[in-house]
Scaffold this motif. Structure first.
Motif, PDB file in Angstrom:
ATOM      1  N   GLU A 287       5.702   1.580  -2.707  1.00 39.21           N
ATOM      2  CA  GLU A 287       5.614   1.867  -4.135  1.00 39.21           C
ATOM      3  C   GLU A 287       6.341   3.164  -4.474  1.00 39.21           C
TER       4      GLU A 287
ATOM      5  N   THR B 267       4.700   5.786   4.852  1.00 36.60           N
ATOM      6  CA  THR B 267       4.534   4.426   5.370  1.00 36.60           C
ATOM      7  C   THR B 267       5.215   4.297   6.726  1.00 36.60           C
TER       8      THR B 267
ATOM      9  N   SER C  78      17.245  -1.754  -5.639  1.00 41.30           N
ATOM     10  CA  SER C  78      16.184  -0.958  -5.018  1.00 41.30           C
ATOM     11  C   SER C  78      15.671   0.100  -5.996  1.00 41.30           C
TER      12      SER C  78
ATOM     13  N   SER D  24      11.726  -2.767   0.559  1.00 45.10           N
ATOM     14  CA  SER D  24      11.442  -4.040  -0.090  1.00 45.10           C
ATOM     15  C   SER D  24      10.483  -4.892   0.729  1.00 45.10           C
ATOM     16  N   ALA D  25      10.725  -4.987   2.018  1.00 43.54           N
ATOM     17  CA  ALA D  25       9.913  -5.846   2.879  1.00 43.54           C
ATOM     18  C   ALA D  25       8.456  -5.401   2.948  1.00 43.54           C
ATOM     19  N   VAL D  26       8.228  -4.106   3.049  1.00 45.39           N
ATOM     20  CA  VAL D  26       6.841  -3.620   3.156  1.00 45.39           C
ATOM     21  C   VAL D  26       6.262  -3.226   1.800  1.00 45.39           C
ATOM     22  N   GLU D  27       7.098  -3.348   0.746  1.00 47.13           N
ATOM     23  CA  GLU D  27       6.685  -3.085  -0.631  1.00 47.13           C
ATOM     24  C   GLU D  27       6.190  -1.651  -0.844  1.00 47.13           C
TER      25      GLU D  27
ATOM     26  N   TYR E 274      12.999   1.820  -5.858  1.00 50.55           N
ATOM     27  CA  TYR E 274      12.482   2.992  -5.150  1.00 50.55           C
ATOM     28  C   TYR E 274      13.615   3.984  -4.892  1.00 50.55           C
TER      29      TYR E 274
ATOM     30  N   MET F  22       1.584  -3.921  -2.384  1.00 51.10           N
ATOM     31  CA  MET F  22       2.093  -3.238  -1.206  1.00 51.10           C
ATOM     32  C   MET F  22       1.563  -3.970   0.018  1.00 51.10           C
ATOM     33  N   ARG F  23       2.495  -4.328   0.890  1.00 50.22           N
ATOM     34  CA  ARG F  23       2.110  -5.053   2.097  1.00 50.22           C
ATOM     35  C   ARG F  23       1.559  -4.128   3.170  1.00 50.22           C
TER      36      ARG F  23
END
Length: 181
Positions: A170, A34, A76, A165-168, A78, A1-2
Motif C-alpha cells: 500500500e 514488507t 505503478s 504489485s504482487a504483494v499489494e 506506489y 494487501m497480500r
C-alpha cells in the motif's frame, strides 16, 4: 494487501530498515517494511538500489525522471507516489515531474537530454528493446555509461514494481499527505 509490512521486527530487520529511505514522517516505507520479511533478499535488492542512488552515472534529476516514466508506463501507483515526493524534495520542478509521470508527451521544462532518456525508458518498458533511433541520441546526449545504467535502472524498477504489485504494498499515507500539500 497480500503480505503486510512487518510490525514486530527482530534485531536484524530493525538494522536493515534503519538503512533504508524513510517517508516524510521518518518511518520506513511500506515497500521496505514488507520486503524486510526476507532479510537476505532485501540486502541484495538494497545493494543495487543503493548503487543507483549514490554511485550512478545518471544525475539525480535523470534518475528520478526515468523512474517516474517507468512507473507511469507500468501503472505503478506506489512508485509514482514515492518518486514524485522524492523528485519534488530534490528540487526538480513540478512541470518536469508531471511530464515524466505521464506515459508519453513532452514539456518545455524537459531538455533534449531528458527527452532522449524518456524515449529510452519508453522503448525498454513498452517494446522491451531499444530501437537504434532511440539508442543513438541517448548515447550522444547521456554518454554510453549513463545510457547503460539507465537500461539497468529501468529493469530494477520493473522488478520492484512487480514485487509491489504482487504483494499489494500500500502507498504510504504520509507520502500521499506530503504530495497533497
Amino acid at each position: 494487501m497480500r503480505i503486510p509490512p512487518v510490525v514486530d521486527l527482530d534485531d536484524e530487520q530493525s538494522l536493515l530498515l534503519a538503512r533504508t529511505l524513510a517517508g516524510p514522517d521518518g518511518v520506513p516505507l511500506n515497500v521496505f517494511s514488507t520486503m524486510v520479511r526476507w532479510p537476505e533478499l532485501m540486502r541484495r535488492v538494497s545493494a543495487l538500489g543503493g548503487y543507483f542512488l549514490t554511485r550512478g552515472e545518471l544525475t539525480e534529476r535523470q534518475r528520478e525522471l526515468a523512474i517516474l516514466r517507468t512507473a507511469a508506463l507500468l501503472g505503478s501507483e506506489y512508485e509514482l507516489a514515492q518518486h514524485r515526493w522524492l523528485a519534488v524534495g530534490m528540487g526538480i520542478d513540478a512541470d518536469s515531474v508531471r511530464a515524466a509521470s505521464r506515459t508519453g508527451g513532452s514539456s518545455p521544462s524537459l531538455a533534449d537530454t531528458d527527452l532522449a532518456l524518456l524515449d529510452l525508458v519508453g522503448d525498454l518498458v513498452v517494446l522491451e528493446q531499444v530501437r537504434k533511433a532511440v539508442w543513438a541520441p541517448a548515447v550522444a546526449l547521456l554518454g554510453e555509461d549513463a545510457t547503460v545504467e539507465a537500461v539497468l535502472l529501468v529493469g530494477f524498477y520493473r522488478m520492484l514494481a512487480g514485487f509491489i504489485s504482487a504483494v499489494e504494498v500500500e502507498v504510504d499515507v504520509d507520502t500521499l499527505r506530503a504530495l497533497a500539500e
